[in-house]
Write a protein that holds these residues in place. Structure first.
Motif, short mmCIF file in Angstrom:
data_model
loop_
_atom_site.label_atom_id
_atom_site.label_comp_id
_atom_site.label_asym_id
_atom_site.label_seq_id
_atom_site.Cartn_x
_atom_site.Cartn_y
_atom_site.Cartn_z
N PHE A 1 9.83 -84.28 -90.75
CA PHE A 1 9.24 -84.31 -89.43
C PHE A 1 8.00 -83.42 -89.44
O PHE A 1 8.08 -82.24 -89.75
N VAL A 2 6.86 -84.03 -89.09
CA VAL A 2 5.60 -83.32 -89.06
C VAL A 2 5.15 -83.25 -87.61
O VAL A 2 4.88 -84.28 -86.99
N VAL B 1 17.81 -77.93 -93.10
CA VAL B 1 16.42 -78.16 -92.74
C VAL B 1 15.59 -77.45 -93.81
O VAL B 1 15.79 -76.26 -94.06
N VAL B 2 14.69 -78.19 -94.44
CA VAL B 2 13.84 -77.63 -95.50
C VAL B 2 12.43 -77.48 -94.93
O VAL B 2 11.86 -78.43 -94.41
N VAL B 3 11.89 -76.26 -95.02
CA VAL B 3 10.55 -75.96 -94.50
C VAL B 3 9.72 -75.28 -95.58
O VAL B 3 10.27 -74.61 -96.46
N PRO C 1 9.02 -78.76 -79.94
CA PRO C 1 9.29 -79.11 -81.33
C PRO C 1 10.69 -78.69 -81.80
O PRO C 1 11.34 -79.43 -82.53
N LEU C 2 11.15 -77.52 -81.38
CA LEU C 2 12.48 -77.07 -81.80
C LEU C 2 13.57 -77.98 -81.24
O LEU C 2 14.52 -78.35 -81.94
N PRO D 1 25.00 -84.10 -99.52
CA PRO D 1 24.69 -83.62 -98.17
C PRO D 1 23.27 -84.04 -97.77
O PRO D 1 22.40 -84.22 -98.62
N ARG D 2 23.05 -84.19 -96.47
CA ARG D 2 21.75 -84.63 -95.97
C ARG D 2 20.92 -83.45 -95.51
O ARG D 2 21.44 -82.44 -95.06
N ALA D 3 19.61 -83.65 -95.58
CA ALA D 3 18.67 -82.64 -95.08
C ALA D 3 17.50 -83.36 -94.43
O ALA D 3 17.23 -84.53 -94.71
N VAL D 4 16.84 -82.65 -93.54
CA VAL D 4 15.56 -83.12 -93.00
C VAL D 4 14.52 -82.05 -93.34
O VAL D 4 14.84 -80.88 -93.49
N GLY D 5 13.30 -82.50 -93.49
CA GLY D 5 12.20 -81.58 -93.72
C GLY D 5 11.47 -81.35 -92.41
O GLY D 5 11.53 -82.17 -91.49
N TYR D 6 10.80 -80.22 -92.32
CA TYR D 6 10.05 -79.90 -91.11
C TYR D 6 8.82 -79.11 -91.50
O TYR D 6 8.88 -78.19 -92.32
#
Length: 154
Positions: free
Chosen positions: A86-87, A111-113, A95-96, A49-54
């Motif tokens: 994403f920074v 989404v990993v924060v 941003p949201l 599975p894919r994730a994005v960081g924020y």
């Protein structure tokens, strides 16, 4: 003799001509445009599975690089293919909205924060949790997606 194939002793009794395969097959991964995610040629790689960081630059401050590394590590620990981090800064417009578009374009499942402090008001936005699992580094927790994607209306 003209027209005969040269064969070795193992294939001499085989009545059909031998086909040669290339030494390497073309399995070069491609990047999904604008996402940072890697896909198998012609197909999206669905093995993980894919994730994005924020994260927010103004919240992380001098810990920005540390927070990015923590996001990468936790995504790997949970078995996600981290497409991109994403920074955003305090001056980033919507941003949201931008993060939600990134989740949709990358087909990210999570989404990993670093912490919920990186969201406005220190609260996980319900519209983001409707499309992705939210994973926080500190405290380490995973909050599942609240709505199945196919039930969402644009």
């Amino acid at each position: 003799m003209i027209g005969l194939m040269q064969t070795n002793s193992l294939s001499a009794s085989f009545p059909f001509p031998r086909m040669s395969l290339p030494d390497t097959l073309d399995t070069t991964p491609d990047e999904i445009p604008g996402t940072g995610c890697v896909a198998a040629r012609g197909n999206i790689n669905m093995t993980r599975p894919r994730a994005v960081g924020y994260l927010r630059r103004d919240i992380s401050g001098v810990r920005k690089d540390w927070d990015e590394n923590q996001v990468r590590s936790l995504a790997a620990k949970f078995g996600y293919d981290l497409c991109k981090i994403f920074v955003f800064g305090s001056n980033t417009d919507q941003p949201l909205h931008r993060l939600r578009i990134a989740v949709e374009r990358t087909h990210a499942d999570a989404v990993v924060v670093p912490s919920v402090d990186h969201f406005a008001g220190g609260q996980i936005p319900t519209e983001l949790q409707a499309v992705a699992t939210i994973i926080t580094v500190s405290p380490e927790q995973s909050l599942p997606r609240s709505t199945a994607r196919w039930e969402l209306k644009p």
